[in-house]
Design a protein around this motif. Structure first.
Motif, PDB file in Angstrom:
ATOM      1  N   GLY A   1       0.808  -1.206   0.000  1.00  0.00           N
ATOM      2  CA  GLY A   1       0.000   0.000   0.000  1.00  0.00           C
ATOM      3  C   GLY A   1       0.840   1.254   0.000  1.00  0.00           C
ATOM      4  O   GLY A   1       0.357   2.335  -0.346  1.00  0.00           O
ATOM      5  N   ASN A   2       2.111   1.131   0.391  1.00  0.00           N
ATOM      6  CA  ASN A   2       3.052   2.249   0.339  1.00  0.00           C
ATOM      7  C   ASN A   2       4.102   1.992  -0.736  1.00  0.00           C
ATOM      8  O   ASN A   2       4.065   2.606  -1.805  1.00  0.00           O
ATOM      9  N   GLU A   3       5.031   1.077  -0.460  1.00  0.00           N
ATOM     10  CA  GLU A   3       6.071   0.752  -1.445  1.00  0.00           C
ATOM     11  C   GLU A   3       5.588  -0.297  -2.440  1.00  0.00           C
ATOM     12  O   GLU A   3       5.976  -0.284  -3.611  1.00  0.00           O
ATOM     13  N   LEU A   4       4.779  -1.228  -1.983  1.00  0.00           N
ATOM     14  CA  LEU A   4       4.300  -2.340  -2.811  1.00  0.00           C
ATOM     15  C   LEU A   4       2.850  -2.096  -3.204  1.00  0.00           C
ATOM     16  O   LEU A   4       2.030  -1.737  -2.361  1.00  0.00           O
ATOM     17  N   ASP A   5       2.535  -2.326  -4.494  1.00  0.00           N
ATOM     18  CA  ASP A   5       1.153  -2.173  -4.941  1.00  0.00           C
ATOM     19  C   ASP A   5       0.979  -2.821  -6.305  1.00  0.00           C
ATOM     20  O   ASP A   5       1.935  -3.344  -6.898  1.00  0.00           O
ATOM     21  N   LEU A   6      -0.247  -2.775  -6.802  1.00  0.00           N
ATOM     22  CA  LEU A   6      -0.574  -3.404  -8.085  1.00  0.00           C
ATOM     23  C   LEU A   6      -0.032  -2.633  -9.283  1.00  0.00           C
ATOM     24  O   LEU A   6      -0.107  -3.124 -10.409  1.00  0.00           O
ATOM     25  N   GLY A   7       0.498  -1.441  -9.050  1.00  0.00           N
ATOM     26  CA  GLY A   7       0.968  -0.624 -10.161  1.00  0.00           C
ATOM     27  C   GLY A   7       2.447  -0.726 -10.460  1.00  0.00           C
ATOM     28  O   GLY A   7       2.915  -0.114 -11.412  1.00  0.00           O
ATOM     29  N   HIS A   8       3.195  -1.491  -9.645  1.00  0.00           N
ATOM     30  CA  HIS A   8       4.641  -1.516  -9.817  1.00  0.00           C
ATOM     31  C   HIS A   8       5.208  -2.929  -9.721  1.00  0.00           C
ATOM     32  O   HIS A   8       4.670  -3.787  -9.012  1.00  0.00           O
TER      33      HIS A   8
ATOM     34  N   PRO B   1       8.238  -5.687  -8.623  1.00  0.00           N
ATOM     35  CA  PRO B   1       9.056  -5.820  -7.407  1.00  0.00           C
ATOM     36  C   PRO B   1      10.320  -4.963  -7.450  1.00  0.00           C
ATOM     37  O   PRO B   1      10.705  -4.370  -6.434  1.00  0.00           O
ATOM     38  N   SER B   2      10.965  -4.879  -8.610  1.00  0.00           N
ATOM     39  CA  SER B   2      12.202  -4.094  -8.739  1.00  0.00           C
ATOM     40  C   SER B   2      11.951  -2.603  -8.599  1.00  0.00           C
ATOM     41  O   SER B   2      12.878  -1.831  -8.360  1.00  0.00           O
ATOM     42  N   GLU B   3      10.715  -2.182  -8.730  1.00  0.00           N
ATOM     43  CA  GLU B   3      10.348  -0.778  -8.563  1.00  0.00           C
ATOM     44  C   GLU B   3       9.815  -0.495  -7.159  1.00  0.00           C
ATOM     45  O   GLU B   3       9.397   0.616  -6.868  1.00  0.00           O
ATOM     46  N   SER B   4       9.844  -1.542  -6.307  1.00  0.00           N
ATOM     47  CA  SER B   4       9.154  -1.466  -5.019  1.00  0.00           C
ATOM     48  C   SER B   4      10.036  -1.830  -3.842  1.00  0.00           C
ATOM     49  O   SER B   4       9.533  -1.990  -2.729  1.00  0.00           O
ATOM     50  N   GLY B   5      11.316  -2.012  -4.063  1.00  0.00           N
ATOM     51  CA  GLY B   5      12.214  -2.391  -2.985  1.00  0.00           C
ATOM     52  C   GLY B   5      12.148  -3.856  -2.627  1.00  0.00           C
ATOM     53  O   GLY B   5      12.595  -4.259  -1.556  1.00  0.00           O
ATOM     54  N   ALA B   6      11.600  -4.687  -3.511  1.00  0.00           N
ATOM     55  CA  ALA B   6      11.437  -6.111  -3.226  1.00  0.00           C
ATOM     56  C   ALA B   6      11.983  -6.985  -4.345  1.00  0.00           C
ATOM     57  O   ALA B   6      11.582  -8.146  -4.490  1.00  0.00           O
ATOM     58  N   GLY B   7      12.913  -6.464  -5.121  1.00  0.00           N
ATOM     59  CA  GLY B   7      13.476  -7.231  -6.225  1.00  0.00           C
ATOM     60  C   GLY B   7      14.190  -8.490  -5.778  1.00  0.00           C
ATOM     61  O   GLY B   7      14.265  -9.472  -6.520  1.00  0.00           O
TER      62      GLY B   7
ATOM     63  N   TYR C   1      16.781  11.560  13.454  1.00  0.00           N
ATOM     64  CA  TYR C   1      16.705  12.401  12.259  1.00  0.00           C
ATOM     65  C   TYR C   1      15.640  11.833  11.317  1.00  0.00           C
ATOM     66  O   TYR C   1      15.244  10.663  11.448  1.00  0.00           O
ATOM     67  N   PRO C   2      15.164  12.631  10.354  1.00  0.00           N
ATOM     68  CA  PRO C   2      14.121  12.149   9.446  1.00  0.00           C
ATOM     69  C   PRO C   2      14.639  11.051   8.511  1.00  0.00           C
ATOM     70  O   PRO C   2      15.772  11.134   8.014  1.00  0.00           O
ATOM     71  N   ILE C   3      13.811  10.059   8.256  1.00  0.00           N
ATOM     72  CA  ILE C   3      14.120   9.013   7.289  1.00  0.00           C
ATOM     73  C   ILE C   3      12.903   8.802   6.396  1.00  0.00           C
ATOM     74  O   ILE C   3      11.771   9.120   6.776  1.00  0.00           O
ATOM     75  N   ALA C   4      13.151   8.273   5.212  1.00  0.00           N
ATOM     76  CA  ALA C   4      12.041   8.044   4.279  1.00  0.00           C
ATOM     77  C   ALA C   4      12.433   6.993   3.257  1.00  0.00           C
ATOM     78  O   ALA C   4      13.621   6.754   2.998  1.00  0.00           O
ATOM     79  N   LEU C   5      11.441   6.363   2.688  1.00  0.00           N
ATOM     80  CA  LEU C   5      11.586   5.574   1.464  1.00  0.00           C
ATOM     81  C   LEU C   5      10.871   6.338   0.367  1.00  0.00           C
ATOM     82  O   LEU C   5       9.825   6.952   0.610  1.00  0.00           O
TER      83      LEU C   5
END
Length: 400
Positions: A272-279, A281-287, A360-364
Motif C-alpha cells: 500500500g506504500n512501497e508495494l502495490d498493483l501498479g509496480h 518488485p524491482s520498482e518497489s524495494g522487493a526485487g 533524524y528524518p528518514i524516508a523511502l
C-alpha cells in the motif's frame, strides 16, 4: 471498504478496548493505533519488548502431494526448496509482474511423506481474500488443496531484545530451550501455558519479525468457534504480560503506529506504500524476492519480469525505491514530491517519519533510477519548501 460496511475486529478487540487503545481502520479492520504514546511503544521494542496483535493478517493453508509445486507456480519464491520447519519471504505477482501481495510461507510437514505436504501462507490483512482466491485458481492443475483459515486464526507477536525470554516463560520447561534453538525464519509447534480458562494451547511458534529486532509470532488456531478463539488469544496475551512482569522486564502492548515506524527504520517495504498493483518488485524495494536466475520453473508473472530485466533497468516505469536521510529536522511524508538538484520532480515519498531511534528524518521514496546511487543529494518538497535529503543504504537501523 464498501460504504456502510462493518469493520472486521480481531479476537482480541475487547482486550485492546479495556487497555485504552485508540483505534483506526486498517485494510477494513478496526485495529489499535496506539495505547498511549507511540514513541514509548517504539522505544519499548528497541530496548525491551513489545506485544502486537496481528490477528488481522491472513492464514491460508496449502496441502497435498503437489502443494510445493502449486506454490512454486503461484509465487516468486522456490517454495519446493524450503526445508521442513523453515519459512520463506515471497511475493505473489500478477501476470503483468506487478505485486498482488508480499507474504511469508511456512513449511509445516516433516518431509517424510510426499502426500502430507503442508504449507501455511501468511498474506497481509487487506489482501488475504485476494491471495486465497489467487492461490485457489493457480492450484487448479495440481494435487493441492487451499483453505482460507484467516477468520479462524489469531496471531500474537512479541518483538524486542527480551522477546526470547518472555516467550520461553510461557512454554513448559521441556520446550523452553526450543525458543533459543529456533533459527531466524523458522517455525515449530509449541505448547503455550496460559494459566487461564484457555488452559494449555498448541500453537505454531515462528521467529521472523518485521521490526529489526528479534521477534516471535504465535499463531493460534484454526478454531471455528469465535468465542473459543477469543478466549484462547486472550489467554496467550495475558500470559505473556504476566510472564514479563515475573521476569521484571517491560512488555508493552503496541499498536500500528509504532509497528510502522519500527518497520520503516528496518527498511522493510509495506503493501500500500512501497508495494502495490501498479509496480514491479524491482520498482518497489522487493526485487530480491524474485530469484529469476535460480528459479527455472514457470510462475505467474515470470515472463513480464524477465522482459523488464532484459530491457536493461529491470523496470517498466524507470523508477526504483531508495532510502533517504534528512539533513534537517522536518520529516517527509508519503506523497511528498522528491526533487533533483534543479528542483525538478523525479519521484515521490512512499513512507517517511522522524526516526525515534536515530533522531533524524528518514524516508523511502520511489525515484527515477538515475538518482538511486548512495550519496546522491536530493530534496523533498515539504509543503512548498525544499528540504535536503541524501540517498543512503537501507536499512536505516540494524540491531547490534
Amino acid at each position: 471498504m464498501p460504504e456502510n460496511s462493518t469493520p472486521n475486529t480481531t479476537p482480541l478487540h475487547g482486550v485492546h478496548g479495556e487497555a485504552g487503545a485508540s483505534f483506526t481502520d486498517f485494510g477494513g479492520w478496526q485495529m489499535p493505533l496506539k495505547y498511549g504514546s507511540e514513541l514509548a511503544e517504539h522505544q519499548a521494542v528497541r530496548t525491551s519488548a513489545g506485544l502486537f496483535d496481528l490477528s488481522h493478517m491472513g492464514e491460508v493453508r496449502v496441502s497435498g502431494p503437489q502443494a510445493a509445486e502449486a506454490l512454486d507456480y503461484a509465487l516468486t519464491a522456490r517454495v519446493s526448496a524450503v526445508a521442513p520447519g523453515k519459512a520463506k519471504y515471497s511475493l505473489i505477482c500478477t501476470e503483468a509482474g506487478t505485486v498482488l501481495d508480499d507474504l511469508i510461507v511456512y513449511r509445516l510437514d516433516g518431509g517424510e511423506d510426499d502426500a502430507a505436504r503442508e504449507f501455511l501462507v501468511v498474506p497481509n490483512a487487506g489482501n488475504a481474500s485476494a491471495v486465497a482466491a489467487a492461490l485457489t485458481e493457480r492450484s487448479a492443475g495440481f494435487e493441492a488443496t487451499v483453505r482460507n483459515e484467516s477468520s479462524q486464526t489469531a496471531l500474537v507477536a512479541v518483538q524486542g531484545p527480551e522477546a526470547a525470554r518472555i516467550v520461553a516463560a510461557v512454554l513448559p520447561q521441556d520446550e523452553a530451550a526450543a525458543v533459543e534453538d529456533l533459527k531466524y525464519y523458522a517455525a515449530r509447534p509449541a505448547t503455550l501455558r496460559t494459566g487461564a480458562e484457555a488452559g494449555d494451547l498448541r500453537a505454531l511458534m515462528a521467529r521472523t519479525g518485521y521490526t529489526g529486532e528479534d521477534g516471535f509470532e504465535l499463531i493460534i488456531g484454526p478454531v471455528a468457534d469465535r468465542g473459543v478463539l477469543s478466549t484462547a488469544a486472550t489467554g496467550v496475551w495475558n500470559a505473556l504480560l504476566a510472564a514479563a512482569r515475573d521476569l521484571g522486564v517491560e512488555l508493552r502492548p503496541c499498536g500500528l503506529a509504532s509497528r510502522d515506524s519500527l518497520r520503516l527504520e528496518a527498511g522493510m517495504p509495506l503493501y500500500g506504500n512501497e508495494l502495490d498493483l501498479g509496480h514491479l518488485p524491482s520498482e518497489s524495494g522487493a526485487g530480491m524476492a524474485v530469484p529469476l536466475k535460480s528459479k527455472e520453473t514457470d510462475f505467474v508473472g515470470r515472463d513480464a519480469l524477465l522482459a523488464a530485466r532484459e530491457a536493461g533497468t529491470g523496470t517498466t516505469t524507470g523508477q526504483a525505491i531508495v532510502a533517504l536521510r534528512g539533513g534537517g529536522r522536518r520529516a517527509a511524508r508519503a506523497g511528498y514530491p522528491v526533487l533533483d538538484g534543479d528542483g525538478q520532480r523525479i519521484g515521490e515519498v512512499t513512507s517517511g517519519i522522524p526516526s525515534p531511534t536515530l533522531g533524524y528524518p528518514i524516508a523511502l521514496a520511489r525515484v527515477d533510477v538515475g538518482f538511486r546511487e548512495v550519496g546522491t543529494e536530493l530534496a523533498v518538497d515539504l509543503r512548498g519548501k525544499a528540504e535536503p535529503f541524501t540517498v543512503v543504504e537501507a536499512p536505516f537501523y540494524r540491531r547490534a
